[in-house]
Design an enzyme around this catalytic site. Structure first.
Site, mmCIF file in Angstrom:
data_model
loop_
_atom_site.group_PDB
_atom_site.id
_atom_site.type_symbol
_atom_site.label_atom_id
_atom_site.label_comp_id
_atom_site.label_asym_id
_atom_site.label_seq_id
_atom_site.Cartn_x
_atom_site.Cartn_y
_atom_site.Cartn_z
ATOM 1 N N TYR A 221 0.848 -1.195 0.000
ATOM 2 C CA TYR A 221 0.000 0.000 0.000
ATOM 3 C C TYR A 221 0.888 1.251 0.000
ATOM 4 O O TYR A 221 2.074 1.187 0.335
ATOM 5 C CB TYR A 221 -0.907 -0.050 1.240
ATOM 6 C CG TYR A 221 -1.817 1.135 1.369
ATOM 7 C CD1 TYR A 221 -2.794 1.399 0.415
ATOM 8 C CD2 TYR A 221 -1.700 2.012 2.447
ATOM 9 C CE1 TYR A 221 -3.617 2.492 0.529
ATOM 10 C CE2 TYR A 221 -2.524 3.110 2.569
ATOM 11 C CZ TYR A 221 -3.483 3.354 1.595
ATOM 12 O OH TYR A 221 -4.289 4.444 1.706
ATOM 13 N N ASN A 223 1.664 3.750 1.786
ATOM 14 C CA ASN A 223 2.557 4.201 2.861
ATOM 15 C C ASN A 223 3.360 3.064 3.487
ATOM 16 O O ASN A 223 3.991 3.257 4.526
ATOM 17 C CB ASN A 223 1.754 4.960 3.932
ATOM 18 C CG ASN A 223 0.723 4.085 4.610
ATOM 19 O OD1 ASN A 223 0.786 2.863 4.521
ATOM 20 N ND2 ASN A 223 -0.230 4.702 5.277
ATOM 21 N N LYS A 224 3.375 1.890 2.862
ATOM 22 C CA LYS A 224 4.103 0.765 3.457
ATOM 23 C C LYS A 224 5.593 0.813 3.082
ATOM 24 O O LYS A 224 6.000 1.592 2.224
ATOM 25 C CB LYS A 224 3.457 -0.561 3.031
ATOM 26 C CG LYS A 224 2.017 -0.707 3.558
ATOM 27 C CD LYS A 224 1.949 -0.958 5.052
ATOM 28 C CE LYS A 224 0.629 -0.652 5.712
ATOM 29 N NZ LYS A 224 -0.533 -1.397 5.284
ATOM 30 N N ASN A 225 6.375 -0.058 3.723
ATOM 31 C CA ASN A 225 7.836 0.010 3.543
ATOM 32 C C ASN A 225 8.246 -0.141 2.082
ATOM 33 O O ASN A 225 9.190 0.498 1.618
ATOM 34 C CB ASN A 225 8.524 -1.075 4.369
ATOM 35 C CG ASN A 225 8.381 -0.834 5.865
ATOM 36 O OD1 ASN A 225 7.894 0.213 6.285
ATOM 37 N ND2 ASN A 225 8.810 -1.790 6.663
#
Ligand SMILES: *Cc1c(COP(=O)(O)O)cnc(C)c1O
Length: 429
Positions: A221, A223-225
């Site tokens: 997604y 904003n994920k790493n």
């Protein structure tokens, strides 16, 4: 130490002057917006969870568009191979979200109507929602306050003859304690479907997350790493299950059906079982290929920011710092989130006030999470009340996530620290 040139603080309270004087040179005039008197302030809003997108990703997306093959295809396969190589997983199956990966993991675990799945209340809604989608019942077990992860002793208490699976979440990027859960799984014939949405880089006792549980779901997604804007991956060591999952993620049609329009020529296909529209696109895999190659470098940046936050906030009255909790040997934290827990008794404002005060100082924050048994649907359907999961509630009531992303600069991190200290100084009991 490079203070931020553009922006930084506007009006500096006396008790701050020494500490932030380095930025005085970079003072910008106050333009627009509300700026409470005496507030340390950056000139632009610091978005929580900003992705780091580089030219490589942009060029790969453009090349994909120009290639004429934008749906699932060669880039998706390449991304699967590289993700499998990175984690050491036997199979990596690319899908369009972690939610899809979790759902497929539960299907592979044979979870269906009447079954129970034990999970943590301290997670995003998707973890429990997919249990409901399968007609099963989420059973929340409390967490360990220090790690924020499922407490295996609490899980053991909640196992019944109807329990079919356990869904631990590697909360914040910190690996959940999988060995005792695998032990419970062995003894009771259960499947572990772990939610590694925060934890693409995490290692548990020397083993990469994604190679320990039976089925592991990752999120890409925004904003994920590692991000593909929307996307996910399901890893497993089970050959037969992987075959079936590759089919299920694309309508349940035979697994190489995406090649039916390729240069290989038409490949006859048929529907094997009614599957889902859960496939990844080459257009988004294009992002993932380069994000993955930068995963370790981005982790090192986040580690550096975490160390700086820890140094700044250790022993700060009013704050509890989960990141100071030591990791067991052999574990690696993926550092997706950096929460602070507000010591509400030591402060004259509540969490909402704290978040608003940071927003007024142009710092975006998040809450991870309001415990799920306190959300309306689960309050009404899971038979639990406030007081039933005290550890999760303790965290749920106090947690605030500060910005942590490889898109931050060291100066952004200093702005966050300055703003947090300023708010605390103004509201200490
Ligand atoms: C983000 C997230 C999800 C959902 O991921 P998507 O890729 O948006 O479906 C699930 N669980 C946790 C813990 C998450 O943080």
């Amino acid at each position: 130490m490079g203070w931020r040139r553009r922006g930084a603080c506007a009006i500096v309270p006396a008790h701050w002057r020494a500490e932030v004087s380095g930025r005085a040179a970079g003072l910008s005039p106050i333009v627009g917006g509300r700026q409470p008197y005496g507030v340390v302030m950056r000139s632009e809003f610091l978005v929580f969870g900003k992705p780091r997108i580089e030219e490589d990703e942009i060029a790969e997306v453009v090349a994909t568009l120009r290639s004429g093959w934008i749906g699932m295809g060669p880039r998706t396969e390449q991304f699967e191979w590289e993700f499998a190589a990175y984690t050491g997983a036997r199979h990596a199956i690319a899908v369009n979200s972690c939610t899809a990966a979790l759902h497929l993991g539960l299907i592979a675990a044979g979870v269906g109507p009447g079954d129970e799945v034990i999970t943590t209340p301290l997670t995003f809604a998707a973890t429990a929602n997919v249990i409901v989608h399968q007609g099963a019942t989420p059973v929340f077990a409390d967490v360990d306050r220090r790690t924020q992860n499922l407490d295996p002793a609490r899980v053991a208490e909640r196992i019944t003859p109807r329990t079919k699976a356990i869904m631990p979440v590697h909360m914040l990027g910190r690996p959940a304690d999988l060995d005792p859960l695998l032990d419970l799984a062995r003894r009771h014939g259960l499947t572990i479907v772990d939610d590694a949405a925060h934890a693409a880089e995490a290692v548990y006792r020397g083993r990469h997350v994604g190679t320990v549980g039976h089925f592991t779901a990752f999120s890409f997604y925004a904003n994920k790493n590692i991000t593909t804007a929307e996307g996910g991956m399901l890893t497993t060591a089970d050959d037969a299950a992987a075959d079936r999952l590759r089919t299920l993620r694309l309508h349940g049609i035979s697994k190489d059906a995406w090649k039916r329009y390729s240069a290989d020529g038409f490949v006859p296909y048929e529907t094997i079982e009614p599957g889902f529209k859960y496939n990844m696109l080459d257009l988004t895999a294009a992002l993932g290929l380069h994000q993955l190659r930068r995963a370790e470098e981005n982790l090192r940046l986040r580690e550096r920011y975490v160390a700086r936050y820890n140094e700044a906030f250790a022993e700060t009255p009013g704050l509890l710092i989960p990141a100071l909790e030591p990791l067991p040997p052999g574990d690696r934290h993926a550092w997706h989130l950096y929460p602070v827990l507000l010591d509400l008794d030591a402060l004259t404002l509540d969490r909402h006030g704290f978040i608003e005060a940071l927003k007024a100082r142009n710092i975006g924050t998040g809450i991870h999470y309001t415990a799920l048994h306190l959300h309306r649907y689960y309050r009404e359907h899971c038979g639990l009340r406030r007081g039933d999961l005290p550890e999760a509630e303790f965290i749920s009531d106090r947690t605030v996530s500060l910005p942590l992303s490889p898109a931050l600069t060291a100066a952004d991190v200093e702005d966050v620290i300055a703003a947090v200290r300023d708010v605390l100084a103004a509201h200490r009991r």
